[in-house]
Design a protein around this motif. Structure first.
Motif, PDB file in Angstrom:
ATOM      1  N   MET A 101     -10.358   0.587  -9.924  1.00  0.00           N
ATOM      2  CA  MET A 101      -9.095  -0.066  -9.599  1.00  0.00           C
ATOM      3  C   MET A 101      -8.728  -0.980 -10.760  1.00  0.00           C
ATOM      4  O   MET A 101      -9.429  -1.953 -11.007  1.00  0.00           O
ATOM      5  N   CYS A 102      -7.631  -0.662 -11.467  1.00  0.00           N
ATOM      6  CA  CYS A 102      -7.267  -1.507 -12.609  1.00  0.00           C
ATOM      7  C   CYS A 102      -6.708  -2.842 -12.128  1.00  0.00           C
ATOM      8  O   CYS A 102      -6.788  -3.845 -12.817  1.00  0.00           O
ATOM      9  N   GLY A 103      -6.131  -2.837 -10.907  1.00  0.00           N
ATOM     10  CA  GLY A 103      -5.580  -4.072 -10.345  1.00  0.00           C
ATOM     11  C   GLY A 103      -4.194  -4.418 -10.865  1.00  0.00           C
ATOM     12  O   GLY A 103      -3.578  -5.377 -10.408  1.00  0.00           O
ATOM     13  N   LYS A 104      -3.686  -3.627 -11.823  1.00  0.00           N
ATOM     14  CA  LYS A 104      -2.418  -3.993 -12.466  1.00  0.00           C
ATOM     15  C   LYS A 104      -1.331  -2.928 -12.308  1.00  0.00           C
ATOM     16  O   LYS A 104      -0.149  -3.244 -12.351  1.00  0.00           O
ATOM     17  N   CYS A 105      -1.708  -1.664 -12.179  1.00  0.00           N
ATOM     18  CA  CYS A 105      -0.681  -0.603 -12.124  1.00  0.00           C
ATOM     19  C   CYS A 105       0.105  -0.721 -10.820  1.00  0.00           C
ATOM     20  O   CYS A 105      -0.251  -1.473  -9.921  1.00  0.00           O
ATOM     21  N   ARG A 106       1.192   0.068 -10.704  1.00  0.00           N
ATOM     22  CA  ARG A 106       2.043  -0.113  -9.536  1.00  0.00           C
ATOM     23  C   ARG A 106       1.339   0.254  -8.234  1.00  0.00           C
ATOM     24  O   ARG A 106       1.618  -0.301  -7.188  1.00  0.00           O
ATOM     25  N   TYR A 107       0.384   1.226  -8.289  1.00  0.00           N
ATOM     26  CA  TYR A 107      -0.326   1.609  -7.065  1.00  0.00           C
ATOM     27  C   TYR A 107      -1.305   0.519  -6.638  1.00  0.00           C
ATOM     28  O   TYR A 107      -1.404   0.195  -5.458  1.00  0.00           O
ATOM     29  N   CYS A 108      -2.016  -0.047  -7.607  1.00  0.00           N
ATOM     30  CA  CYS A 108      -2.907  -1.167  -7.269  1.00  0.00           C
ATOM     31  C   CYS A 108      -2.084  -2.317  -6.704  1.00  0.00           C
ATOM     32  O   CYS A 108      -2.452  -2.946  -5.719  1.00  0.00           O
ATOM     33  N   ALA A 109      -0.910  -2.557  -7.335  1.00  0.00           N
ATOM     34  CA  ALA A 109      -0.063  -3.672  -6.911  1.00  0.00           C
ATOM     35  C   ALA A 109       0.465  -3.485  -5.494  1.00  0.00           C
ATOM     36  O   ALA A 109       0.648  -4.453  -4.765  1.00  0.00           O
ATOM     37  N   LEU A 115      -5.012   5.431  -5.602  1.00  0.00           N
ATOM     38  CA  LEU A 115      -4.072   6.162  -6.457  1.00  0.00           C
ATOM     39  C   LEU A 115      -3.936   5.522  -7.838  1.00  0.00           C
ATOM     40  O   LEU A 115      -3.064   5.898  -8.620  1.00  0.00           O
ATOM     41  N   CYS A 116      -4.781   4.564  -8.150  1.00  0.00           N
ATOM     42  CA  CYS A 116      -4.707   3.845  -9.428  1.00  0.00           C
ATOM     43  C   CYS A 116      -4.453   4.805 -10.588  1.00  0.00           C
ATOM     44  O   CYS A 116      -5.101   5.848 -10.718  1.00  0.00           O
ATOM     45  N   LEU A 117      -3.501   4.453 -11.432  1.00  0.00           N
ATOM     46  CA  LEU A 117      -3.135   5.321 -12.567  1.00  0.00           C
ATOM     47  C   LEU A 117      -4.278   5.463 -13.573  1.00  0.00           C
ATOM     48  O   LEU A 117      -4.315   6.389 -14.361  1.00  0.00           O
ATOM     49  N   ASP A 118      -5.210   4.536 -13.516  1.00  0.00           N
ATOM     50  CA  ASP A 118      -6.352   4.566 -14.432  1.00  0.00           C
ATOM     51  C   ASP A 118      -7.609   5.127 -13.761  1.00  0.00           C
ATOM     52  O   ASP A 118      -8.708   4.915 -14.243  1.00  0.00           O
TER      53      ASP A 118
HETATM   54 ZN   LIG Z   1      -4.416   0.568 -10.951  1.00  0.00          ZN
END
Ligand SMILES: [Zn+2]
Ligand SMILES: [Zn+2]
Length: 377
Positions: A101-109, A115-118
């Motif tokens: 979980m990157c915590g920053k992409c729109r899915y994490c947000a 679905l994290c983009l990373d």
């Molecule tokens: Zn993410």
């Protein structure tokens, strides 16, 4: 002795379950595990479930970098904490989490970290791309989905663990690291099954049984379990199935399902990972119903549905990955249900293995012997 190890951050010797070659049995080897760096923790594992995804890595269904330490459904105690780690302390009990979980992409947000983009970032390594694990010859060993917790010790990123109530037996807790969250989460988070509805479940393995108990907890009125093996259907009843159907080769199950559910199920869950079964799930649901694919199919597999039934019958065909979960929200929620006596975890563990028995544990998984086999350390 432990104190000295912690203070000096010493490398640990551990036994680990490794896949070195596709199509060959897993091997148990002695490895070294380096102490945690910034943002990492070292865990002393107590238990690790043996999951179909581990098996898929060994037979090439999912492609992983070899050699790789398997395991992504582990629980244990934090024995060393790297710099800059907060929220997890020495002695805490934790369960592993295999999604990045990157915590920053729109899915994490938006609260959909599965679905994290990373999400492909830490498939075989730690999130920073490095490894803390080496074999006896000093060669680096990859780790399964940022975890590699089928080992006595593991150093992982703090975001790949979730702290849990230490009163919970660790072998039970481990199962929320994959199977339980995937199955129950598909019911709670993805489909949001409503009380009194009818549910049909294709495949009664580790995931299917958890879909069944999720549906039971959600208050489904009718839960139809389907499998090709009678013993699995007996297990399904224990977890809350109200009806069972033994699937025979070549038989079209839509008619019996419609009969049992009064014209079609409100929800169907495909827990095998097969395009034809996904299509059958879609046919088995009633107007306005939802079919959810939970099983992981081969990359080349496809599904076809009657296009017209989408507008005319407003049916939904969707998927659920890791129960659409937010680990820090869902792990404690599910373990709370276990502590309240509503979620069955002990009953899922049909066999406990010593780490030396890992090859047998994988063979038993392949032959469909267990609800869940767990390696305990
Ligand atoms: Zn993410
Ligand atoms: Zn898994």
């Amino acid at each position: 002795m432990t104190d000295i190890f912690q203070r000096f951050g010493m490398t640990k010797s551990a036994r680990a379950v490794i896949c070195r070659e596709i199509g060959k049995p897993v091997v148990v080897e002695r490895i070294t595990v380096q102490p945690p760096k910034r943002g990492e923790v070292m865990i002393k594992l107590a238990a690790c479930g043996v999951c179909h995804s581990d098996l898929s890595a060994t037979n090439g269904t999912i492609s992983m970098k070899l050699p790789i330490i398997l395991g992504h459904e582990g629980a244990g105690e934090v024995i060393e904490v790297g710099e800059g780690v907060d929220g997890v302390a020495l002695g805490d009990h934790v369960v592993s989490c295999f999604i990045y979980m990157c915590g920053k992409c729109r899915y994490c947000a938006m609260g959909r970290p599965v679905l994290c983009l990373d999400q492909g970032k830490a498939l075989n390594t730690l999130p920073d791309g490095t490894l803390r694990t080496h074999d006896a010859r000093g060669e680096a060993l990859n780790i399964f989905s940022g975890c590699g917790v089928m080992a006595e010790y593991a150093t992982v990123a703090v975001d790949n663990v979730v702290k849990i109530d230490s009163a919970i037996p660790l072998a039970c807790a481990a199962l929320v690291g994959c199977a339980v969250t995937t199955g129950v989460g598909a019911v709670f988070n993805t489909a949001r099954v409503s009380p009194g509805s009818s549910v049909v479940v294709f495949g009664c393995g580790g995931i299917g049984l958890n879909v069944i108990q999720g549906a039971r907890i959600a208050g489904a009125g009718r839960i139809v379990a389907i499998d090709t093996l009678q013993p699995k259907l007996e297990m399904a009843k224990q977890f809350g199935a109200t009806d069972t159907l033994l699937a025979k080769p070549g038989e079209d199950l839509v008619k019996p399902i419609k009969k049992l559910t009064g014209g079609g199920a409100d929800y169907a869950f495909e827990c095998v990972g097969n395009g034809e079964l996904a299509a059958l799930s879609f046919r088995a649901i009633a107007r306005g119903g939802m079919a959810v694919v939970v099983g992981l199919a081969k990359p080349s597999d496809t599904t076809s549905v009657r296009t017209m039934s989408l507008p005319f019958e407003e049916k939904t065909l969707t998927g659920s990955y890791f129960g659409s979960c937010v680990p820090r929200v869902d792990y404690p929620r599910l373990l709370g249900l276990y502590m309240a006596g509503r979620l069955k975890l002990e009953e899922l563990i049909t066999h406990r293995y010593h780490i030396d028995e890992a090859p047998q544990a994988f063979a038993d998984l392949e032959s469909g012997k267990n609800a869940r086999g767990v390696i305990t350390f």
